[in-house]
Design a protein around this motif. Structure first.
Motif, PDB file in Angstrom:
ATOM      1  N   VAL A  54     -43.541 -21.407 -17.700  1.00 44.73           N
ATOM      2  CA  VAL A  54     -42.524 -21.989 -16.824  1.00 44.73           C
ATOM      3  C   VAL A  54     -43.121 -22.099 -15.426  1.00 44.73           C
ATOM      4  O   VAL A  54     -43.635 -21.116 -14.893  1.00 44.73           O
ATOM      5  CB  VAL A  54     -41.245 -21.123 -16.808  1.00 44.73           C
ATOM      6  N   GLU A  57     -38.314 -25.650 -11.774  1.00 41.90           N
ATOM      7  CA  GLU A  57     -36.966 -25.931 -12.269  1.00 41.90           C
ATOM      8  C   GLU A  57     -36.512 -27.312 -11.834  1.00 41.90           C
ATOM      9  O   GLU A  57     -36.892 -27.793 -10.778  1.00 41.90           O
ATOM     10  CB  GLU A  57     -35.961 -24.931 -11.692  1.00 41.90           C
ATOM     11  N   ASP A  66     -35.721 -25.412 -16.998  1.00 42.27           N
ATOM     12  CA  ASP A  66     -37.086 -25.032 -16.663  1.00 42.27           C
ATOM     13  C   ASP A  66     -38.038 -26.203 -16.849  1.00 42.27           C
ATOM     14  O   ASP A  66     -37.852 -27.044 -17.724  1.00 42.27           O
ATOM     15  CB  ASP A  66     -37.565 -23.878 -17.554  1.00 42.27           C
TER      16      ASP A  66
END
Length: 125
Positions: A54, A57, A66
């Motif tokens: 990740v 966002e 994500d």
């Protein structure tokens, strides 16, 4: 419409290799699922990313999602123009709505990614 010249992740990111640099964004399918994107949080230039991790966002009027790095490598650019205009991701996900440019750490950075045909199968199932 899924562009034929890109590679895709199962998390709905796309990759285009351009002179050894990977340009990364989210697919039209992903932006459509998210709805109106209002904010994007991206990693800093110089950050080293691992494939599948990740890295940021996307915030839309519906949810927060994500962003995953489809490949490993160093961030060499981030799309600063999205800071005040994240909606560009909705209107032009394969062009002006790109997210990151990454210098791949692997000789075959797209080896683990999906072809356009495989990605089409993924989103139509």
């Amino acid at each position: 419409m899924i562009p034929e010249d890109l590679h895709y992740s199962e998390e709905h990111e796309w990759v285009r290799l351009d002179d050894g640099i990977a340009v990364v964004g989210i697919t039209d399918f992903a932006q459509d699922q998210l709805g109106d994107i209002v904010y994007v949080d991206l990693p800093d230039v110089g950050e080293v990313l691992e494939a599948g991790s990740v890295v940021g966002e996307l915030e839309s009027t519906k949810s927060v999602s994500d962003i995953f790095s489809p490949i490993g490598g160093e961030v060499v650019a981030r799309n600063e123009s999205l800071d005040g205009a994240a909606e560009v991701i909705n209107s032009d996900p394969y062009g002006e709505g790109w997210l990151l440019k990454i210098r791949p750490s692997d000789d075959e950075p797209t080896a683990g990614l999906l072809s356009p045909e495989q990605y089409t199968s993924l989103v139509s199932s």
